[in-house]
Write a protein that holds these residues in place. Structure first.
Motif, PDB file in Angstrom:
ATOM      1  N   ALA A  34      55.554  51.277  31.837  1.00  0.00           N
ATOM      2  CA  ALA A  34      54.469  51.943  31.112  1.00  0.00           C
ATOM      3  C   ALA A  34      53.847  50.949  30.136  1.00  0.00           C
ATOM      4  O   ALA A  34      54.555  50.248  29.415  1.00  0.00           O
ATOM      5  CB  ALA A  34      55.005  53.161  30.373  1.00  0.00           C
ATOM      6  N   GLY A  35      52.534  50.879  30.139  1.00  0.00           N
ATOM      7  CA  GLY A  35      51.817  49.953  29.256  1.00  0.00           C
ATOM      8  C   GLY A  35      51.410  48.656  29.932  1.00  0.00           C
ATOM      9  O   GLY A  35      50.517  47.954  29.437  1.00  0.00           O
ATOM     10  N   ASP A  36      52.053  48.306  31.058  1.00  0.00           N
ATOM     11  CA  ASP A  36      51.664  47.099  31.794  1.00  0.00           C
ATOM     12  C   ASP A  36      50.258  47.267  32.347  1.00  0.00           C
ATOM     13  O   ASP A  36      49.774  48.386  32.532  1.00  0.00           O
ATOM     14  CB  ASP A  36      52.614  46.829  32.974  1.00  0.00           C
ATOM     15  N   PHE A  37      49.632  46.149  32.648  1.00  0.00           N
ATOM     16  CA  PHE A  37      48.310  46.179  33.249  1.00  0.00           C
ATOM     17  C   PHE A  37      48.397  45.811  34.724  1.00  0.00           C
ATOM     18  O   PHE A  37      49.013  44.815  35.085  1.00  0.00           O
ATOM     19  CB  PHE A  37      47.351  45.226  32.534  1.00  0.00           C
ATOM     20  N   PHE A  38      47.779  46.632  35.549  1.00  0.00           N
ATOM     21  CA  PHE A  38      47.578  46.291  36.956  1.00  0.00           C
ATOM     22  C   PHE A  38      46.444  45.276  37.037  1.00  0.00           C
ATOM     23  O   PHE A  38      46.449  44.380  37.856  1.00  0.00           O
ATOM     24  CB  PHE A  38      47.241  47.562  37.758  1.00  0.00           C
ATOM     25  N   LEU A  39      45.464  45.437  36.133  1.00  0.00           N
ATOM     26  CA  LEU A  39      44.315  44.540  36.059  1.00  0.00           C
ATOM     27  C   LEU A  39      43.756  44.590  34.646  1.00  0.00           C
ATOM     28  O   LEU A  39      43.593  45.664  34.079  1.00  0.00           O
ATOM     29  CB  LEU A  39      43.232  44.983  37.053  1.00  0.00           C
ATOM     30  N   ARG A  40      43.470  43.409  34.085  1.00  0.00           N
ATOM     31  CA  ARG A  40      42.849  43.333  32.764  1.00  0.00           C
ATOM     32  C   ARG A  40      41.378  42.944  32.907  1.00  0.00           C
ATOM     33  O   ARG A  40      41.017  42.190  33.810  1.00  0.00           O
ATOM     34  CB  ARG A  40      43.530  42.280  31.885  1.00  0.00           C
ATOM     35  N   GLU A  41      40.578  43.447  31.979  1.00  0.00           N
ATOM     36  CA  GLU A  41      39.175  43.047  31.925  1.00  0.00           C
ATOM     37  C   GLU A  41      39.091  41.520  31.897  1.00  0.00           C
ATOM     38  O   GLU A  41      39.859  40.852  31.197  1.00  0.00           O
ATOM     39  CB  GLU A  41      38.545  43.634  30.655  1.00  0.00           C
ATOM     40  N   PHE A  77      45.448  55.218  46.239  1.00  0.00           N
ATOM     41  CA  PHE A  77      45.243  53.777  46.134  1.00  0.00           C
ATOM     42  C   PHE A  77      44.630  53.458  44.780  1.00  0.00           C
ATOM     43  O   PHE A  77      43.959  54.282  44.172  1.00  0.00           O
ATOM     44  CB  PHE A  77      44.326  53.287  47.257  1.00  0.00           C
ATOM     45  N   THR A  78      44.870  52.232  44.322  1.00  0.00           N
ATOM     46  CA  THR A  78      44.296  51.777  43.062  1.00  0.00           C
ATOM     47  C   THR A  78      43.798  50.355  43.216  1.00  0.00           C
ATOM     48  O   THR A  78      44.451  49.517  43.855  1.00  0.00           O
ATOM     49  CB  THR A  78      45.313  51.879  41.895  1.00  0.00           C
ATOM     50  N   SER A  79      42.642  50.088  42.656  1.00  0.00           N
ATOM     51  CA  SER A  79      42.056  48.753  42.634  1.00  0.00           C
ATOM     52  C   SER A  79      40.742  48.836  41.887  1.00  0.00           C
ATOM     53  O   SER A  79      40.256  49.926  41.593  1.00  0.00           O
ATOM     54  CB  SER A  79      41.809  48.239  44.063  1.00  0.00           C
TER      55      SER A  79
END
Length: 190
Positions: A34-41, A77-79
């Motif tokens: 929890a709190g990790d980023f799958f993708l950052r700006e 799905f996520t992306s």
């Protein structure tokens, strides 16, 4: 277990047993806290994920204020396709809200999926069409629906998420401050 991923693909297109083995080899299981980023700006989105377990939020940073525009949960799905397709830096972030297990496939391996799975490109086209339609529906709702209607629709479509997402994040998604969401919640009953 990769079974949930394969089932999700089979719900859209037919795949053979040999293609299932190929697909299982192209995706790898990645665990996020929890709190990790799958993708950052600012990063280039280099993977598409299938959420086996967990929950993510999508948001933009508008002059220091995070504005949430979507959530994804199990069996979705996520992306960030706006970044993933052209391989350009993302203007959005995807953050994990719960400890999550996500099967990921790289840009290169997705190309292999499209080339080697008989209905791979068809699957990709159908999924992109669904993402596009959902994006348009969310945009239309943002411009035409009141915050109360957006909240009612969110709860109706995502009843299971109400206990998993903070009211602060739901308020951001609806487009109001948390205090306004509290007033909306008092006015309605499900």
């Amino acid at each position: 277990m990769v079974h949930s991923l394969l089932s999700a693909i089979e719900n859209v297109v037919a795949i053979t047993d040999s293609e299932k083995s190929l697909i299982a080899g192209l995706f790898r299981l990645k665990r996020f806290e929890a709190g990790d980023f799958f993708l950052r700006e600012g990063e280039v989105c280099k993977q598409i994920g299938f959420i086996e377990k967990g929950l993510v939020r999508y948001f933009i940073n508008d002059d220091g204020e995070e504005k949430i525009y979507s959530f994804s949960k199990e069996n979705q799905f996520t992306s960030n396709y706006e970044s993933f397709g052209p391989q350009k830096p993302s203007k959005q972030s995807i953050q994990v809200l719960e400890d999550s297990s996500i099967y990921v496939i790289s840009f290169q391996d997705l190309e292999k999926f499209y080339a080697e799975v008989r209905n791979g490109e068809r699957f990709g086209r159908i999924m992109m069409s669904e993402v596009f339609i959902e994006t348009l529906q969310n945009l239309n709702s943002l411009y035409t629906d009141s915050p109360q209607t957006r909240y009612e629709n969110f709860i109706r479509e995502n009843a299971d998420l109400q206990q998993r997402i903070s009211q602060y994040y739901i308020a951001s998604y609806v487009g109001v401050k948390p205090q306004s969401l509290s007033r909306i919640r008092k006015r309605i009953s499900f």
